[in-house]
Each structure stands twice: as C-alpha cells, then as structure tokens.
Write an enzyme that holds these catalytic residues in place. Structure first.
Site, short mmCIF file in Angstrom:
data_model
loop_
_atom_site.label_atom_id
_atom_site.label_comp_id
_atom_site.label_asym_id
_atom_site.label_seq_id
_atom_site.Cartn_x
_atom_site.Cartn_y
_atom_site.Cartn_z
N GLY A 193 0.85 -1.20 0.00
CA GLY A 193 0.00 0.00 0.00
C GLY A 193 0.88 1.25 0.00
O GLY A 193 2.11 1.16 0.12
N GLY B 156 2.34 5.72 4.32
CA GLY B 156 1.39 6.29 5.26
C GLY B 156 0.07 5.56 5.32
O GLY B 156 -0.83 5.94 6.08
N SER C 149 5.92 -1.91 -2.20
CA SER C 149 5.91 -2.92 -3.29
C SER C 149 4.88 -2.59 -4.37
O SER C 149 3.85 -3.24 -4.47
CB SER C 149 5.72 -4.33 -2.73
OG SER C 149 4.71 -4.42 -1.75
N LYS D 220 0.79 0.26 6.96
CA LYS D 220 1.38 -1.09 6.90
C LYS D 220 2.19 -1.40 8.16
O LYS D 220 1.98 -2.42 8.82
CB LYS D 220 2.29 -1.21 5.66
CG LYS D 220 1.59 -0.89 4.35
CD LYS D 220 2.52 -0.98 3.15
CE LYS D 220 3.63 0.04 3.11
NZ LYS D 220 3.16 1.45 2.96
N1 LIG Z 1 -6.70 2.55 11.33
C1 LIG Z 1 -5.41 2.83 11.19
N2 LIG Z 1 -4.54 1.84 10.86
C2 LIG Z 1 -3.22 2.11 10.69
N3 LIG Z 1 -2.66 3.33 10.83
C3 LIG Z 1 -3.49 4.34 11.19
C4 LIG Z 1 -4.88 4.14 11.35
N4 LIG Z 1 -5.44 5.31 11.66
C5 LIG Z 1 -4.44 6.22 11.69
N5 LIG Z 1 -3.24 5.63 11.40
C6 LIG Z 1 -1.96 6.33 11.37
O1 LIG Z 1 -1.44 6.31 10.05
C7 LIG Z 1 -0.02 6.31 10.05
C8 LIG Z 1 0.46 5.13 9.21
O2 LIG Z 1 1.86 5.10 9.21
P1 LIG Z 1 2.71 3.79 8.87
O3 LIG Z 1 4.14 4.14 9.18
O4 LIG Z 1 2.13 2.59 9.54
O5 LIG Z 1 2.50 3.69 7.29
P2 LIG Z 1 3.24 2.75 6.25
O6 LIG Z 1 2.17 2.20 5.38
O7 LIG Z 1 4.14 1.79 6.95
O8 LIG Z 1 4.07 3.82 5.44
P3 LIG Z 1 5.53 3.67 4.75
O9 LIG Z 1 5.34 2.86 3.52
O10 LIG Z 1 5.89 5.10 4.44
O11 LIG Z 1 6.46 3.05 5.75
C9 LIG Z 1 0.41 6.19 11.51
O12 LIG Z 1 0.73 7.48 11.97
C10 LIG Z 1 -0.85 5.66 12.18
O13 LIG Z 1 -0.95 5.98 13.54
MG LIG Z 2 6.19 1.53 6.97
#
Ligand SMILES: Nc1ncnc2c1ncn2[C@@H]1O[C@H](COP(=O)(O)OP(=O)(O)OP(=O)(O)O)[C@@H](O)[C@H]1O
Ligand SMILES: [Mg+2]
Length: 181
Positions: free
Chosen positions: A16, A19, A90, A22
């Site tokens: 995905g 942000g 990915s 994941k």
């Molecule tokens: N229902 C939810 N599930 C997951 N994250 C949430 C939700 N609601 C709000 N958030 C917030 O969204 C953000 C998601 O960030 P995260 O680092 O997990 O994204 P990511 O997909 O790993 O991004 P990246 O690919 O840049 O590492 C966090 O700040 C988290 O607290």
């Molecule tokens: Mg991440």
C-alpha cells in the site's frame, strides 16, 4: 489470538501507499505473536533500506531489487515455521504476483488507504516534499502504485480502527490455518 497449533510458517505481505498503515498494523500483529510465543520476524521496507539496501534508489530497478530481497528472505524464513510480516510499498503488481507464486503460505494484505488521507497524515513529511517536486519517484505522486486486484485481505484504515484492522487479519489467518489442517 492466532490459532496455529502446527506452527505453520507464512508470509503476511502488507502492500500500500506510504502512510497507509502497513508498519503500524504489522507491529500490532507482531506484538500479539510475541505475547503468544509464536515465531515471527518483521521485514520492513525502511529498515531493509537502512540496514542492507542503502545503495538502492527508488527508480524501478532499485525498488524491484529491494522487494525481491524481501521476498527471498521471507520465503526462507517461512519454510522454517516463521510468520514473516513484510511491510513494503511494493508497487508493482506483476512482481508481487511472482513472489506470491514462489511462497507456500502467502497472504497479500492490501492496506488500501486513500491517497488524500495518506497526504493528510504525512507521517514522515515526505508527501509535502514530493508535492513540491523535491523528491523524485514518490509513490502515488510521481511514481505508480499498481493496486492488487484480488488481495486476500483489504483494509481501508481511514474507515477502520487499527484494532479492527488487526482483528480482520487475525480472523482471516485463523480461517486459512484451519483450512490447511
Ligand atoms: N486505522 C489505522 N490503521 C493504521 N494506521 C493508522 C490508522 N489510523 C491512523 N493511522 C496512522 O497512520 C499512520 C500510518 O503510518 P505507517 O508508518 O504505519 O504507514 P506505512 O504504510 O508503513 O508507510 P511507509 O510505507 O511510508 O512506511 C500512523 O501514523 C498511524 O498511527
Ligand atoms: Mg512503513
């Protein structure tokens, strides 16, 4: 709670936008697995690039190599009963599909959070820079993201709480493990 009496190894592949959530969701699942005494490992895109693939760029070649290294490693671990949580943007469908074919128990989890919500969250401050053309090849802005057509689990974190995302995934895994028995 994960009901995995035969300690089946598997790969939970979170894909995905940046942000989307994941890492946040995978960390919660890892905590549950840890408390239950399950063997698990996390392969996170940011950590992989920091520790091993610092020399790779974000062009198509760099991304594909980074993702292939994660897929290869996850496969090795899962063969030994480890539950591997991979959190990587990915973006290429064909590549994810190829990795899926090469791994025995592969679960594709599409963290399908709308781009506008990811931009609003901007948890790393990268969207602001990407929108100002300060970062090239940024997924969703200046680089493509090819969404899965048939993910095993799909979650939109803009409408479901983190805990409900975790529950949905654990429920899916329990059903899958029951079918494997
Ligand atoms: N229902 C939810 N599930 C997951 N994250 C949430 C939700 N609601 C709000 N958030 C917030 O969204 C953000 C998601 O960030 P995260 O680092 O997990 O994204 P990511 O997909 O790993 O991004 P990246 O690919 O840049 O590492 C966090 O700040 C988290 O607290
Ligand atoms: Mg991440």
């Amino acid at each position: 709670m994960l009901n995995n009496p035969k300690n089946q190894g598997m790969v939970l592949w979170f894909t995905g936008l940046s942000g989307a959530g994941k890492t946040t969701i995978a960390n919660k699942i890892a905590k549950i697995l840890s408390e239950e005494g399950s063997k698990y490992e996390l392969i996170d895109g940011d950590v992989l690039r920091e520790q091993l693939n610092w020399d790779l760029g974000f062009d198509e070649d760099g991304r594909k190599k980074n993702v292939n290294i994660a897929g290869y490693t996850a496969n090795l671990l899962s063969k030994h009963g480890v539950i591997v949580l991979v959190t990587l943007i990915s973006p290429f469908k064909e590549q994810r599909d190829r990795i899926k074919m090469s791994i025995n128990n592969f679960v594709e989890i599409y963290v399908n959070t709308p781009l506008e919500v990811c931009i609003q969250r901007d948890h790393k401050g990268l969207y602001k820079k990407a929108l100002a053309n300060e970062i090239p090849n940024f997924t969703g802005i200046s680089h493509p993201y090819e969404a899965p057509l048939k993910p095993d689990v799909e979650i939109d974190t803009s409408i479901i709480s983190i805990d409900d995302c975790v529950k949905k995934i654990i429920n899916f895994l329990n059903e899958k493990i029951a079918r494997l028995d």
